[in-house]
Design a protein around this motif. Structure first.
Motif, PDB file in Angstrom:
ATOM      1  N   ALA A 162       5.221 -13.763  14.889  1.00  0.00           N
ATOM      2  CA  ALA A 162       6.262 -14.029  13.897  1.00  0.00           C
ATOM      3  C   ALA A 162       7.547 -14.317  14.659  1.00  0.00           C
ATOM      4  O   ALA A 162       8.321 -13.420  14.963  1.00  0.00           O
ATOM      5  N   GLY A 163       7.743 -15.557  15.024  1.00  0.00           N
ATOM      6  CA  GLY A 163       8.923 -15.914  15.811  1.00  0.00           C
ATOM      7  C   GLY A 163       9.353 -17.333  15.525  1.00  0.00           C
ATOM      8  O   GLY A 163       8.777 -18.010  14.692  1.00  0.00           O
ATOM      9  N   CYS A 164      10.404 -17.749  16.210  1.00  0.00           N
ATOM     10  CA  CYS A 164      10.931 -19.103  16.013  1.00  0.00           C
ATOM     11  C   CYS A 164      10.291 -20.051  17.009  1.00  0.00           C
ATOM     12  O   CYS A 164      10.054 -19.700  18.154  1.00  0.00           O
ATOM     13  N   ASN A 165      10.058 -21.260  16.518  1.00  0.00           N
ATOM     14  CA  ASN A 165       9.331 -22.249  17.297  1.00  0.00           C
ATOM     15  C   ASN A 165      10.263 -23.117  18.169  1.00  0.00           C
ATOM     16  O   ASN A 165      11.202 -23.713  17.665  1.00  0.00           O
ATOM     17  N   TYR A 166       9.974 -23.123  19.464  1.00  0.00           N
ATOM     18  CA  TYR A 166      10.654 -24.035  20.389  1.00  0.00           C
ATOM     19  C   TYR A 166       9.591 -24.764  21.198  1.00  0.00           C
ATOM     20  O   TYR A 166       8.808 -24.109  21.900  1.00  0.00           O
TER      21      TYR A 166
ATOM     22  N   ALA B 179      16.221 -29.113  18.837  1.00  0.00           N
ATOM     23  CA  ALA B 179      16.596 -27.695  18.899  1.00  0.00           C
ATOM     24  C   ALA B 179      17.239 -27.390  20.244  1.00  0.00           C
ATOM     25  O   ALA B 179      17.026 -28.098  21.226  1.00  0.00           O
ATOM     26  N   VAL B 180      18.059 -26.344  20.244  1.00  0.00           N
ATOM     27  CA  VAL B 180      18.501 -25.759  21.515  1.00  0.00           C
ATOM     28  C   VAL B 180      18.198 -24.269  21.429  1.00  0.00           C
ATOM     29  O   VAL B 180      18.132 -23.707  20.345  1.00  0.00           O
ATOM     30  N   ILE B 181      18.018 -23.661  22.572  1.00  0.00           N
ATOM     31  CA  ILE B 181      17.652 -22.251  22.616  1.00  0.00           C
ATOM     32  C   ILE B 181      18.867 -21.453  23.094  1.00  0.00           C
ATOM     33  O   ILE B 181      19.761 -22.005  23.756  1.00  0.00           O
TER      34      ILE B 181
ATOM     35  N   GLN C  22       4.681 -25.298  24.092  1.00  0.00           N
ATOM     36  CA  GLN C  22       5.009 -24.965  22.706  1.00  0.00           C
ATOM     37  C   GLN C  22       5.078 -23.458  22.612  1.00  0.00           C
ATOM     38  O   GLN C  22       4.098 -22.772  22.912  1.00  0.00           O
ATOM     39  N   THR C  23       6.244 -22.972  22.224  1.00  0.00           N
ATOM     40  CA  THR C  23       6.452 -21.527  22.290  1.00  0.00           C
ATOM     41  C   THR C  23       6.935 -20.968  20.959  1.00  0.00           C
ATOM     42  O   THR C  23       7.383 -21.706  20.074  1.00  0.00           O
ATOM     43  N   LEU C  24       6.830 -19.663  20.868  1.00  0.00           N
ATOM     44  CA  LEU C  24       7.426 -18.919  19.763  1.00  0.00           C
ATOM     45  C   LEU C  24       8.256 -17.818  20.411  1.00  0.00           C
ATOM     46  O   LEU C  24       7.792 -17.176  21.364  1.00  0.00           O
ATOM     47  N   VAL C  25       9.459 -17.616  19.913  1.00  0.00           N
ATOM     48  CA  VAL C  25      10.320 -16.582  20.487  1.00  0.00           C
ATOM     49  C   VAL C  25      10.412 -15.442  19.478  1.00  0.00           C
ATOM     50  O   VAL C  25      10.846 -15.650  18.340  1.00  0.00           O
TER      51      VAL C  25
ATOM     52  N   GLU D 173      11.131 -12.536  23.648  1.00  0.00           N
ATOM     53  CA  GLU D 173      10.100 -12.997  24.592  1.00  0.00           C
ATOM     54  C   GLU D 173       9.716 -14.419  24.207  1.00  0.00           C
ATOM     55  O   GLU D 173       9.490 -14.701  23.019  1.00  0.00           O
ATOM     56  N   VAL D 174       9.601 -15.283  25.200  1.00  0.00           N
ATOM     57  CA  VAL D 174       9.159 -16.658  24.960  1.00  0.00           C
ATOM     58  C   VAL D 174       7.639 -16.681  25.170  1.00  0.00           C
ATOM     59  O   VAL D 174       7.151 -16.498  26.283  1.00  0.00           O
ATOM     60  N   ILE D 175       6.900 -16.870  24.066  1.00  0.00           N
ATOM     61  CA  ILE D 175       5.436 -16.780  24.115  1.00  0.00           C
ATOM     62  C   ILE D 175       4.855 -18.174  23.915  1.00  0.00           C
ATOM     63  O   ILE D 175       5.151 -18.840  22.923  1.00  0.00           O
ATOM     64  N   CYS D 176       4.036 -18.602  24.857  1.00  0.00           N
ATOM     65  CA  CYS D 176       3.545 -19.982  24.822  1.00  0.00           C
ATOM     66  C   CYS D 176       2.170 -20.047  24.162  1.00  0.00           C
ATOM     67  O   CYS D 176       1.233 -19.414  24.629  1.00  0.00           O
ATOM     68  N   PHE D 177       2.047 -20.804  23.072  1.00  0.00           N
ATOM     69  CA  PHE D 177       0.742 -20.872  22.395  1.00  0.00           C
ATOM     70  C   PHE D 177       0.013 -22.173  22.650  1.00  0.00           C
ATOM     71  O   PHE D 177      -1.150 -22.305  22.296  1.00  0.00           O
ATOM     72  N   GLU D 178       0.668 -23.131  23.244  1.00  0.00           N
ATOM     73  CA  GLU D 178      -0.011 -24.402  23.506  1.00  0.00           C
ATOM     74  C   GLU D 178       0.789 -25.231  24.505  1.00  0.00           C
ATOM     75  O   GLU D 178       2.002 -25.096  24.583  1.00  0.00           O
ATOM     76  N   ILE D 179       0.084 -26.094  25.241  1.00  0.00           N
ATOM     77  CA  ILE D 179       0.798 -26.998  26.141  1.00  0.00           C
ATOM     78  C   ILE D 179       0.327 -28.438  25.937  1.00  0.00           C
ATOM     79  O   ILE D 179      -0.764 -28.677  25.413  1.00  0.00           O
TER      80      ILE D 179
END
Ligand code: AMP
Length: 363
Positions: free
Chosen positions: A205-209, A263-265, A299-302, A307-313
């Motif tokens: 459950a996080g924001c997509n970057y 987007a910017v982080i 492709q990450t969710l924060v 934490e920057v969590i990567c679910f796909e590349i």
């Protein structure tokens, strides 16, 4: 390992007129800025275009040459390959190129010089290989369940292939998983053989970057080029509905990408952003020699622990690079001029030609 050998490609390249290179791609996905960027750097451009799909390329006037085909997959036909080679073409791959041409044919039959590492395309396309690249580099990824019976919290269920998030769903128990599988089958979005291959992972459950990098093999440097977040149907429409109504209607949302937002982080997260990009490049060097080359995306969710969590590349230009055709805040910081991903690729090819190092960036 594919049948197209680097030596064969280098032989073809030897016959090319280096003063007269054409940058070519398939007319879809990110071809607008690939071609526009190539023009900005002084290259000729060519597009392999499916009949009926030429409108955006003509209206934006990005291509000098059109190779018209009945079907996207014809880009691997002998005749098209010959035309490309006669133009001294270097093909820039993107998501649709791989999806339409087919990975096997790109590896075995497409004997035209391509920018980047041809072999890595399989690693992003197959989930287990993709995970290996991430875990080898110690990048934080969502927890993976090996069987639906283990589901003990909210999970995201995914299926093989780039289907733009169609048929993905969220479940929080084994029963819900089974119910939703049935619903997806009845919509015709899933076949029995897909179900055995369901990939079940922790729902973050996080924001997509989606973070777009460029790895320059010439400079051995990972550059941050831009970021986007996805605009997905039906989920993004669904969440505009008041919560009460969401509960009342029994709609099961899907995650079909229909567009992207720039987007910017948070600035304090940039060290993590550079760190995971560097790690992926390192693990690609070990696992898929010579490694990453050119554009890639994480492709990450924060989450709320930041934490920057990567679910796909993606190991080639990702669709989200379309958010910065005129440059992004990050590419501005690096280049102080409009720098799209397509233009960055063209700059790399131009530099390689000047320095006699095309063999380092072409496969
Ligand atoms: P993908 O096809 O892997 O790009 O995923 C499509 C969309 O599903 C993403 O853009 C996210 O919105 C969502 N998504 C994917 N994986 C997860 C996850 N582990 N947790 C939460 N949302 C996810």
């Amino acid at each position: 390992m594919g049948k197209v050998k680097k030596e064969d490609i280098l032989d073809i390249l030897k016959g090319y007129d280096k003063e007269n290179i054409t940058i070519a791609t398939l007319g879809s996905h990110t071809s607008l800025h690939i071609l526009e960027g190539a023009k900005e750097e002084g290259f000729k451009t060519a597009i392999v275009c499916e009949k009926g799909r030429e409108v955006p390329y003509k209206r934006f006037d990005v291509a000098d040459e059109y190779i018209m085909v009945d079907n996207f997959r014809d880009i691997v036909d002998e005749e098209v390959q010959e035309k490309l080679k006669s133009m001294n073409a270097i093909v820039v791959p993107h998501g649709s190129f791989v999806a339409y041409a087919g990975l096997d044919r790109v590896e075995d039959d497409f004997v035209v010089p391509m920018f980047g590492n041809r072999d890595i395309l399989r690693w992003e396309a197959e989930r287990d290989l993709e995970r290996q690249l991430l875990t080898e580099g110690n990048v934080r990824i969502p927890y993976k369940y090996s069987d639906p019976s283990e589901i003990d919290r909210a999970v995201m269920v995914k299926f093989p292939g780039a289907r733009g998030g169609r048929g993905y769903f969220v479940a929080s128990s084994t029963e819900e998983f089974n119910q939703k599988i049935e619903a997806m089958k009845s919509r015709g979005w899933l076949e029995d053989e897909d179900i055995a291959q369901a990939h079940i992972e922790e729902y973050v459950a996080g924001c997509n970057y989606c973070i777009h990098y460029f790895y320059s093999a010439l400079n051995d440097e990972v550059e941050l080029m831009g970021m986007d977040s996805r605009y997905e149907s039906s989920i993004d429409g669904f969440v505009r509905m008041p919560a009460k109504d969401q509960l009342d209607i029994s709609l099961s949302p899907s995650y079909v990408v229909t567009g992207n937002h720039p987007a910017v982080i948070r600035e304090s997260l940039l060290p993590q952003v550079f760190d995971i990009g560097d790690k992926l490049v390192e693990s690609a060097k070990k696992l898929v020699k010579p490694g990453m080359n050119g554009p890639f995306c994480m492709q990450t969710l924060v989450n709320d622990d930041l934490e920057v969590i990567c679910f796909e590349i993606s190991a080639r230009t990702d669709g989200g690079t379309n958010t910065f055709m005129g440059g992004s805040p990050y590419s501005y910081l690096k280049y102080n001029k409009p720098m799209s991903m397509g233009r960055r690729v063209a700059v790399e090819i131009k530099t390689a030609i000047k320095e006699g190092k095309l063999d380092k960036i072409i496969t």
